[in-house]
Design an enzyme around this catalytic site. Structure first.
Site, PDB file in Angstrom:
ATOM      1  N   TYR A 158       5.681   9.527  -9.422  1.00 14.38           N
ATOM      2  CA  TYR A 158       5.158   8.176  -9.575  1.00 14.38           C
ATOM      3  C   TYR A 158       3.889   8.136 -10.422  1.00 14.38           C
ATOM      4  O   TYR A 158       3.590   7.126 -11.037  1.00 14.38           O
ATOM      5  CB  TYR A 158       4.851   7.575  -8.199  1.00 14.38           C
ATOM      6  CG  TYR A 158       6.049   6.988  -7.493  1.00 14.38           C
ATOM      7  CD1 TYR A 158       7.098   7.799  -7.084  1.00 14.38           C
ATOM      8  CD2 TYR A 158       6.122   5.635  -7.226  1.00 14.38           C
ATOM      9  CE1 TYR A 158       8.187   7.263  -6.422  1.00 14.38           C
ATOM     10  CE2 TYR A 158       7.210   5.089  -6.566  1.00 14.38           C
ATOM     11  CZ  TYR A 158       8.240   5.906  -6.176  1.00 14.38           C
ATOM     12  OH  TYR A 158       9.315   5.363  -5.520  1.00 14.38           O
ATOM     13  N   LYS A 187      12.863  20.471  -2.594  1.00 15.19           N
ATOM     14  CA  LYS A 187      13.982  20.971  -3.405  1.00 15.19           C
ATOM     15  C   LYS A 187      13.532  22.312  -3.977  1.00 15.19           C
ATOM     16  O   LYS A 187      13.475  22.511  -5.201  1.00 15.19           O
ATOM     17  CB  LYS A 187      14.319  19.943  -4.502  1.00 15.19           C
ATOM     18  CG  LYS A 187      15.598  20.219  -5.250  1.00 15.19           C
ATOM     19  CD  LYS A 187      16.864  19.988  -4.430  1.00 15.19           C
ATOM     20  CE  LYS A 187      18.088  20.440  -5.207  1.00 15.19           C
ATOM     21  NZ  LYS A 187      19.312  20.443  -4.379  1.00 15.19           N
ATOM     22  N   ASP A 210      18.687  17.280  -0.348  1.00 16.07           N
ATOM     23  CA  ASP A 210      20.084  16.808  -0.325  1.00 16.07           C
ATOM     24  C   ASP A 210      20.685  17.006   1.061  1.00 16.07           C
ATOM     25  O   ASP A 210      21.391  16.133   1.588  1.00 16.07           O
ATOM     26  CB  ASP A 210      20.924  17.498  -1.425  1.00 16.07           C
ATOM     27  CG  ASP A 210      20.719  19.003  -1.502  1.00 16.07           C
ATOM     28  OD1 ASP A 210      19.831  19.525  -0.808  1.00 16.07           O
ATOM     29  OD2 ASP A 210      21.462  19.670  -2.248  1.00 16.07           O
ATOM     30  N   ASP A 265      10.592   8.018  -0.815  1.00 17.48           N
ATOM     31  CA  ASP A 265      11.050   6.670  -1.166  1.00 17.48           C
ATOM     32  C   ASP A 265      12.529   6.531  -0.825  1.00 17.48           C
ATOM     33  O   ASP A 265      12.960   5.567  -0.192  1.00 17.48           O
ATOM     34  CB  ASP A 265      10.812   6.422  -2.657  1.00 17.48           C
ATOM     35  CG  ASP A 265      11.293   5.046  -3.094  1.00 17.48           C
ATOM     36  OD1 ASP A 265      11.019   4.077  -2.363  1.00 17.48           O
ATOM     37  OD2 ASP A 265      11.940   4.949  -4.142  1.00 17.48           O
ATOM     38  N   ASP A 304      14.468   4.642   2.759  1.00 13.58           N
ATOM     39  CA  ASP A 304      15.452   3.551   2.700  1.00 13.58           C
ATOM     40  C   ASP A 304      16.696   3.924   3.504  1.00 13.58           C
ATOM     41  O   ASP A 304      17.262   3.101   4.227  1.00 13.58           O
ATOM     42  CB  ASP A 304      15.884   3.263   1.248  1.00 13.58           C
ATOM     43  CG  ASP A 304      15.091   2.115   0.624  1.00 13.58           C
ATOM     44  OD1 ASP A 304      13.925   1.930   1.029  1.00 13.58           O
ATOM     45  OD2 ASP A 304      15.625   1.427  -0.257  1.00 13.58           O
TER      46      ASP A 304
HETATM   47  C1  IPM Z   1       8.615   1.263  -1.579  1.00 12.68           C
HETATM   48  C2  IPM Z   1       9.088   0.578  -2.833  1.00 12.68           C
HETATM   49  C3  IPM Z   1       8.108   0.887  -3.966  1.00 12.68           C
HETATM   50  C4  IPM Z   1       8.082   2.392  -4.135  1.00 12.68           C
HETATM   51  C5  IPM Z   1       8.435   0.171  -5.288  1.00 12.68           C
HETATM   52  C6  IPM Z   1       8.443  -1.329  -5.105  1.00 12.68           C
HETATM   53  C7  IPM Z   1       7.514   0.587  -6.393  1.00 12.68           C
HETATM   54  O1  IPM Z   1      10.387   0.967  -3.125  1.00 12.68           O
HETATM   55  O2  IPM Z   1       7.501   0.941  -1.120  1.00 12.68           O
HETATM   56  O3  IPM Z   1       9.340   2.104  -1.058  1.00 12.68           O
HETATM   57  O4  IPM Z   1       8.967   2.954  -4.792  1.00 12.68           O
HETATM   58  O5  IPM Z   1       7.177   3.027  -3.593  1.00 12.68           O
HETATM   59 MG    MG Z   2      11.290   2.223  -1.670  1.00  9.46          MG
END
Ligand code: IPM
Ligand code: MG
Length: 360
Positions: free
Chosen positions: A146, A195, A227, A251, A255
């Protein structure tokens, strides 16, 4: 006590979910005699529209001076909003990254808990869910891909893009320490995810994590390749206590973790640094498709506000109260559309906020 909170409603469903979280905070303030003072700050697309940049210096300073920051969501429709026809460093998400960096928030904490009441919304089979799961993803937040150098240029006649993944030992050690400290207050297990079979940055990650582990003999450290971890989260989520990982892996895995809790609308998050100042935000995005339609689930934001009470203000009793209010409302069968199942009562964003505030 008085607490100064910078609130960033942001884009899409941000303003709606923030409004509900404030309702719940106000109910807590009333009950326990705290006063929460809010200063609204622009960030993301709304800031681009008003000022031309996703986060102004002044907005950042307001956040730096506050006791903590509560954020809704940033970003919009790539096709429709016009916020993506500009340079990448001026787009909505750049505001969020600048805020994380500007507040030095290197530790992102995302708990994935399956509430009993939401078992039917969990996409995993019952035999996989077992007794449920309760783990937390600790994601490094101010390094890695990032924040590495990036460029796009033509090489040998081909458009070529480069992103760099950099970590130094200090950055790895401080996030590892966070993970071990948090594990100490939980089931004392850290699974460090990398990784290392391919990446140098991961090999250093593994080494440094092992060195830090020596200071925490009471905590068990294991390593897992990313993975495999992605697979294990849907194969046997109950095995995890604390997952420690770098920015990009975190990240993605967070999710995935949110989805198995029933809905991404349930996953709270806290971003912390060396001080008490933190940034609290739901892990989900701005969902422009349902914005302004009273459909968004405000629970992740409400639970993020609970994390703020706990981590930034040391108000554990109050945080417990918010979490149990959420559970009570779910137990009574109220659901927003994303977690709706048969026999439950469908409610909108505002009603969900009222119900939770009512339980407080
Ligand atoms: C999160 C989001 C952010 C990230 C985006 C919006 C830049 O996906 O907070 O997980 O990737 O950190
Ligand atoms: Mg995210």
């Amino acid at each position: 006590m008085e607490y100064n909170i910078a609130v960033i409603p942001g884009d899409g469903i941000g303003p709606e979910i923030i409004r509900e979280a404030r309702k719940v905070l106000n109910a807590i303030g009333k009950k326990y005699g705290h006063s929460f003072k809010y200063t609204e700050v622009l960030m993301g697309g709304v800031s681009i529209d008003a000022t031309g940049v996703p986060l102004t210096e002044e907005a950042l300073r307001t956040c730096q001076r506050s006791d903590s920051v509560l954020l809704g969501a940033v970003g919009g429709d790539v096709g429709k909003s016009g916020w993506y026809d500009i340079a990448p460093n001026l787009r909505p998400e750049a505001g969020l990254l600048a805020l994380r960096k500007g507040l030095r928030l290197f530790a992102n904490i995302r708990p994935a808990i399956l509430f009993d009441e939401l078992k039917s919304a969990c996409p995993l089979r019952e035999d996989i869910i077992g007794d449920g799961f309760d783990f937390v993803v600790i994601r490094e937040l101010t390094g890695g891909l990032y924040f590495g150098d990036r460029w796009t240029k033509e090489i040998d006649g081909l458009r070529t893009a480069t992103d760099t993944l950099v970590y130094n030992e200090k950055e790895i050690a401080r996030i590892a320490r966070q993970a071990f400290e948090i594990a100490r207050k939980r089931r004392k297990k850290v699974c460090s995810v990398d990784k290392a079979n391919v990446l140098d940055s991961s090999r250093l990650w593994r080494q440094v994590t092992k060195e830090v582990a020596k200071d925490y003999p009471d905590v068990e450290l294991t390593d897992m390749l990313v993975d495999n971890c992605a697979m294990q989260i849907v194969r046997n989520p109950g095995q995890f206590d604390v997952i420690l990982t770098e920015n990009m892996f975190g990240d993605i895995l967070s999710d995935e973790a949110s989805m198995i809790t029933g809905s991404i609308g349930m996953l709270a998050s806290a971003s912390l640094g060396e001080t008490k100042l933190g940034l609290y935000e739901p892990s989900h995005g701005s969902a422009p498709d349902i914005a302004g339609r009273n459909k968004a689930n405000p629970i992740a934001t409400v639970l993020s506000a609970a994390m703020m009470l706990r981590y930034s203000f040391d108000l554990d009793k109050e945080a417990d109260m918010v979490e149990s209010a959420v559970k009570k409302v779910l137990k009574k069968g109220y659901r927003t559309i994303d977690i709706m199942s048969g026999g439950c009562t469908l409610v909108g964003t505002d009603e969900m906020g009222d119900l939770i505030a009512g339980e407080v």
